[in-house]
Design a protein around this motif. Structure first.
Motif, mmCIF file in Angstrom:
data_model
loop_
_atom_site.group_PDB
_atom_site.id
_atom_site.type_symbol
_atom_site.label_atom_id
_atom_site.label_comp_id
_atom_site.label_asym_id
_atom_site.label_seq_id
_atom_site.Cartn_x
_atom_site.Cartn_y
_atom_site.Cartn_z
ATOM 1 N N ALA A 133 8.630 3.876 -12.175
ATOM 2 C CA ALA A 133 7.223 3.180 -11.739
ATOM 3 C C ALA A 133 6.008 4.241 -11.841
ATOM 4 O O ALA A 133 5.053 4.141 -12.121
ATOM 5 N N ALA A 134 6.487 5.662 -11.344
ATOM 6 C CA ALA A 134 5.216 6.564 -11.028
ATOM 7 C C ALA A 134 4.909 7.027 -12.693
ATOM 8 O O ALA A 134 3.615 7.237 -12.682
ATOM 9 N N THR A 135 5.771 6.990 -13.366
ATOM 10 C CA THR A 135 5.357 7.761 -14.596
ATOM 11 C C THR A 135 4.600 6.760 -15.597
ATOM 12 O O THR A 135 3.581 6.961 -16.301
ATOM 13 N N ALA A 136 5.017 5.519 -15.305
ATOM 14 C CA ALA A 136 4.148 4.188 -15.860
ATOM 15 C C ALA A 136 2.773 4.124 -15.330
ATOM 16 O O ALA A 136 2.051 3.833 -16.175
ATOM 17 N N LEU A 137 2.677 4.223 -14.220
ATOM 18 C CA LEU A 137 1.530 4.013 -13.286
ATOM 19 C C LEU A 137 0.423 5.148 -13.131
ATOM 20 O O LEU A 137 -0.613 4.996 -13.257
ATOM 21 N N ILE A 138 1.133 6.229 -13.018
ATOM 22 C CA ILE A 138 0.504 7.522 -12.381
ATOM 23 C C ILE A 138 0.040 8.519 -13.717
ATOM 24 O O ILE A 138 -1.067 8.836 -13.817
ATOM 25 N N GLY A 139 1.296 8.627 -14.331
ATOM 26 C CA GLY A 139 1.004 9.516 -15.564
ATOM 27 C C GLY A 139 2.237 10.136 -16.104
ATOM 28 O O GLY A 139 3.102 10.338 -15.235
ATOM 29 N N GLY A 140 2.200 10.735 -17.000
ATOM 30 C CA GLY A 140 3.165 11.194 -17.867
ATOM 31 C C GLY A 140 3.918 12.528 -17.408
ATOM 32 O O GLY A 140 4.989 12.717 -17.416
ATOM 33 N N ASP A 141 2.870 13.325 -16.698
ATOM 34 C CA ASP A 141 3.519 14.258 -16.087
ATOM 35 C C ASP A 141 3.985 14.356 -15.011
ATOM 36 O O ASP A 141 4.447 15.509 -14.477
ATOM 37 N N PHE A 142 4.146 12.923 -14.385
ATOM 38 C CA PHE A 142 4.632 12.989 -13.233
ATOM 39 C C PHE A 142 5.960 13.449 -12.679
ATOM 40 O O PHE A 142 6.775 13.175 -13.798
ATOM 41 N N GLY B 211 8.311 -1.238 -8.135
ATOM 42 C CA GLY B 211 9.743 -0.822 -8.440
ATOM 43 C C GLY B 211 9.817 -0.826 -9.890
ATOM 44 O O GLY B 211 8.809 -0.828 -10.704
ATOM 45 N N GLU B 212 11.189 -0.576 -10.217
ATOM 46 C CA GLU B 212 11.526 -0.269 -11.676
ATOM 47 C C GLU B 212 11.760 -1.648 -12.405
ATOM 48 O O GLU B 212 10.860 -1.811 -13.419
ATOM 49 N N GLY B 213 12.783 -2.158 -12.197
ATOM 50 C CA GLY B 213 12.975 -3.794 -12.688
ATOM 51 C C GLY B 213 14.031 -4.091 -12.059
ATOM 52 O O GLY B 213 14.948 -3.566 -10.990
ATOM 53 N N PRO B 214 14.709 -5.619 -12.169
ATOM 54 C CA PRO B 214 15.482 -6.027 -11.222
ATOM 55 C C PRO B 214 16.912 -5.612 -11.510
ATOM 56 O O PRO B 214 17.078 -5.179 -12.600
ATOM 57 N N LYS C 37 -5.836 -1.879 -2.633
ATOM 58 C CA LYS C 37 -6.478 -0.574 -2.374
ATOM 59 C C LYS C 37 -5.602 0.495 -2.332
ATOM 60 O O LYS C 37 -5.960 1.636 -2.674
ATOM 61 N N ILE C 38 -4.417 0.181 -2.245
ATOM 62 C CA ILE C 38 -3.377 1.183 -2.528
ATOM 63 C C ILE C 38 -2.063 0.485 -3.354
ATOM 64 O O ILE C 38 -1.551 -0.672 -3.226
ATOM 65 N N VAL C 39 -1.730 1.709 -4.249
ATOM 66 C CA VAL C 39 -0.313 1.169 -4.944
ATOM 67 C C VAL C 39 0.747 2.224 -4.676
ATOM 68 O O VAL C 39 0.559 3.451 -4.802
ATOM 69 N N VAL C 40 1.880 1.691 -4.317
ATOM 70 C CA VAL C 40 2.840 2.762 -4.004
ATOM 71 C C VAL C 40 4.269 2.519 -5.157
ATOM 72 O O VAL C 40 4.632 1.290 -5.377
ATOM 73 N N CYS C 41 4.346 3.477 -5.774
ATOM 74 C CA CYS C 41 5.291 3.576 -7.009
ATOM 75 C C CYS C 41 6.669 3.683 -6.390
ATOM 76 O O CYS C 41 6.738 4.811 -5.625
ATOM 77 N N LEU C 42 7.685 3.017 -6.429
ATOM 78 C CA LEU C 42 9.132 3.129 -6.153
ATOM 79 C C LEU C 42 9.742 3.876 -7.173
ATOM 80 O O LEU C 42 10.192 3.217 -7.830
#
Ligand code: URA
Length: 189
Positions: free
Chosen positions: A125-134, A41-44, A116-121
């Motif tokens: 989280a997605a821009t930090a872990l998958i990439g800037g253009d997400f 996730g993002e943060g508490p 094996k799998i990372v799920v960004c919530l």
């Protein structure tokens, strides 16, 4: 490499960014340390800061219900952590500097877990872990391969509470996640 216990103890004393000044508790992460699926996730928020556990407020209840649909549970077969371990004041987005200061903790958790799998919530989280253009509206539910690990993003449960019209898309994404879990995970289901 530190053990889980050593890592958590070190994290509990973290003062790498100013968020330590306003936190009640560090929210290190929760779940099975044998899990093959990592949720990030993002943060508490307020409740998480009080309890020291991720996703325990309203969004967390929805997350637990989403997980249940595909036979996942925070106590049994997944691990849940956040991009930042301390609550940003008034739940604002974490600053890039806070995110960068904190990411080493998540990297260490990732190395210990070897998922094996990372799920960004959500977007953060997605821009930090998958990439800037997400773009979460465009790219939720899609798979991204990173060194043989599969990454996917779902809408953040808080976004689904604000905008329930997105729930049907998330149901489709969850079923896709379940399909791939069944295909590549050995002891998740
Ligand atoms: N939202 C998040 O992104 N993480 C939490 O732990 C709680 C709410």
């Amino acid at each position: 490499m530190l053990s889980w216990e050593e890592l958590e103890a070190a994290c509990q004393n973290c003062k790498k960014c100013a968020l330590y000044e306003t936190r009640s508790n560090i929210v290190f992460g929760v779940g099975s340390r044998e899990a093959e699926v990592l949720f990030v996730g993002e943060g508490p928020g307020e409740q998480e800061d009080i309890k020291g556990e991720p996703f325990v407020g309203r969004a967390g209840q929805l997350l637990d219900n989403m997980l249940k649909i595909i036979d996942l549970s925070r106590t049994e077969n997944i691990y849940i952590a956040n991009i930042v371990k301390c609550r940003p004041p008034k739940n604002r987005d974490p600053l890039n500097s806070e995110r960068d200061a904190c990411l080493d903790w998540l990297r260490a958790q990732y190395l210990l877990l070897r998922p094996k799998i990372v799920v960004c919530l959500g977007r953060i989280a997605a821009t930090a872990l998958i990439g800037g253009d997400f773009k979460i509206t465009r790219d939720h539910g899609k798979w991204f391969d990173k060194d043989g690990v599969k990454f996917m993003a779902l809408y953040h449960p808080a976004a689904l509470l604000r905008d329930p019209h997105r729930k049907p898309d998330t149901f489709v994404d969850l079923k896709e996640l379940q399909r791939v879990i069944k295909e590549i995970c050995t002891h998740t289901l």
